[in-house]
Scaffold this active site. Structure first.
Site, PDB file in Angstrom:
ATOM      1  N   CYS A 175       0.725  -1.285   0.111  1.00 55.75           N
ATOM      2  CA  CYS A 175      -0.237   0.079   0.030  1.00 55.75           C
ATOM      3  C   CYS A 175       1.027   1.404  -0.160  1.00 55.75           C
ATOM      4  O   CYS A 175       1.524   1.540  -0.907  1.00 55.75           O
ATOM      5  CB  CYS A 175      -0.969  -0.213   1.122  1.00 55.75           C
ATOM      6  SG  CYS A 175      -2.151   1.460   1.324  1.00 55.75           S
ATOM      7  N   ASP A 231      -9.179  -3.128  -7.440  1.00 55.84           N
ATOM      8  CA  ASP A 231      -8.703  -1.997  -6.590  1.00 55.84           C
ATOM      9  C   ASP A 231      -9.190  -0.595  -6.996  1.00 55.84           C
ATOM     10  O   ASP A 231      -8.590   0.076  -7.767  1.00 55.84           O
ATOM     11  CB  ASP A 231      -7.010  -2.049  -6.676  1.00 55.84           C
ATOM     12  CG  ASP A 231      -6.750  -0.885  -5.512  1.00 55.84           C
ATOM     13  OD1 ASP A 231      -7.233  -0.294  -5.018  1.00 55.84           O
ATOM     14  OD2 ASP A 231      -5.568  -1.452  -5.072  1.00 55.84           O
ATOM     15  N   HIS A 266      -7.763  -3.632  -2.923  1.00 50.03           N
ATOM     16  CA  HIS A 266      -6.701  -3.236  -2.429  1.00 50.03           C
ATOM     17  C   HIS A 266      -6.345  -4.161  -1.226  1.00 50.03           C
ATOM     18  O   HIS A 266      -7.430  -4.688  -0.531  1.00 50.03           O
ATOM     19  CB  HIS A 266      -6.947  -1.949  -2.082  1.00 50.03           C
ATOM     20  CG  HIS A 266      -5.703  -1.192  -1.731  1.00 50.03           C
ATOM     21  ND1 HIS A 266      -4.740  -0.761  -2.502  1.00 50.03           N
ATOM     22  CD2 HIS A 266      -5.294  -0.714  -0.518  1.00 50.03           C
ATOM     23  CE1 HIS A 266      -3.696  -0.070  -1.975  1.00 50.03           C
ATOM     24  NE2 HIS A 266      -3.922  -0.062  -0.566  1.00 50.03           N
TER      25      HIS A 266
END
Length: 298
Positions: A175, A231, A266
């Site tokens: 991330c 995502d 994600h």
């Protein structure tokens, strides 16, 4: 099924605890893990959390100086070993909590010295936050890329003095840390990088003067990008832009690759969060290990 060394060993976590209900199991797991998992990412998914045993490992907290500041870090390595290849593990937005520490132990089980520095310790402690916009405003938005990259250099210096062979160093990040992995591969002394769903494009500011797409063509180390097709924060067209930048760049840039997992969003590797997707997480981990081996980080 997960490899044996990566399965959750609930009995070792909480001797005698009942597993008769999901609630009991979840409560016991949280108690065993303590406050190390980011409050912002709860609820913990007790059925999938991976907890890697410390048996045979030397692991714990340390610190090292950079510019007059002692940077806290977590490290893990096979006990009693030296001359180890090194992996820099770059945190999620939530900081170096229990999941990132466990990733370090997973690498240590594979023969690496893994180091995860607290890359915005100067700005504050992210682990107690329950509101992501507040976390962004209070801490993350105040972190200069130059500080982060310098602290990663310091982590390599610490590793070199503590059993690591930094001629065989790699970097991986998740991330927030995925973006950093791309940036560091463009300037840091690593042989390979693995970026898990790191942002590729974005605004340029005084603190973040370049994004991965801006440095893609100048990579010094090849990067494997592991991304989720679902995502919403990283649209597929930004991956296409990054591929174009890589295609016109250095040999390392051209050797870089992307894998985009269908059905994954994600944070699909974050086993403590509802976003976790076991199949792409395990397959991505296998690819990451192979990428490091193929590129001399082993």
């Amino acid at each position: 099924m997960l490899p044996k060394d990566l399965r959750t060993d609930f009995d070792s976590l909480r001797p005698g605890a009942s597993t008769g209900s999901g609630a009991t199991r979840r409560t016991a797991l949280k108690a065993a893990l303590g406050a190390g998992y980011a409050a912002a990412a709860l609820p913990i998914t007790a059925q999938t959390v991976i907890v890697t045993s410390l048996d045979g490992l030397a692991a714990g907290r340390t610190s090292y100086p950079v510019g007059g500041f002692d940077v806290p870090a977590y490290h893990a390595a096979p006990a009693g070993k030296t001359g180890l290849p090194v992996i820099l593990v770059v945190q999620e937005i939530f900081g170096v909590h229990a999941y990132i520490e466990d990733v370090c132990r997973r690498f240590a089980r594979r023969g690496y010295l893994a180091v995860a520095p607290e890359l915005y310790a100067r700005q504050g402690d992210a682990r107690g936050y329950t509101d992501i916009p507040r976390l962004m405003a209070d801490i993350v938005s105040k972190v200069p890329d130059a500080q982060v990259l310098g602290d990663l250099d310091g982590a390599l210096a610490w590793a070199a003095a503590n059993g690591g062979d930094v001629s065989r160093a790699g970097i991986t990040g998740f991330c927030w840390g995925g973006r950093i992995a791309w940036l560091y591969a463009a300037q840091g002394p690593v042989k390979a990088g693995v970026a898990w769903y790191g942002r590729l494009v974005g605004d340029k500011t005084a603190l973040t003067p370049q994004q991965p797409v801006d440095v893609g063509a100048s990579l010094r180390a090849p990067v494997l990008g592991l991304y989720g097709a679902e995502d919403s924060g990283i649209p597929l067209d930004t991956i296409a832009k990054m591929k174009m930048a890589l295609a016109s760049g250095t040999a390392a840039a051209r050797a870089s690759q992307f894998v985009v997992y269908q059905g994954a969003g994600h944070a699909f590797h974050a086993d403590y969060r509802p976003s976790y997707r076991q199949a792409p997480a395990e397959e991505g981990w296998r690819r990451a290990l192979e990428w490091f081996r193929t590129n001399g980080v082993a």
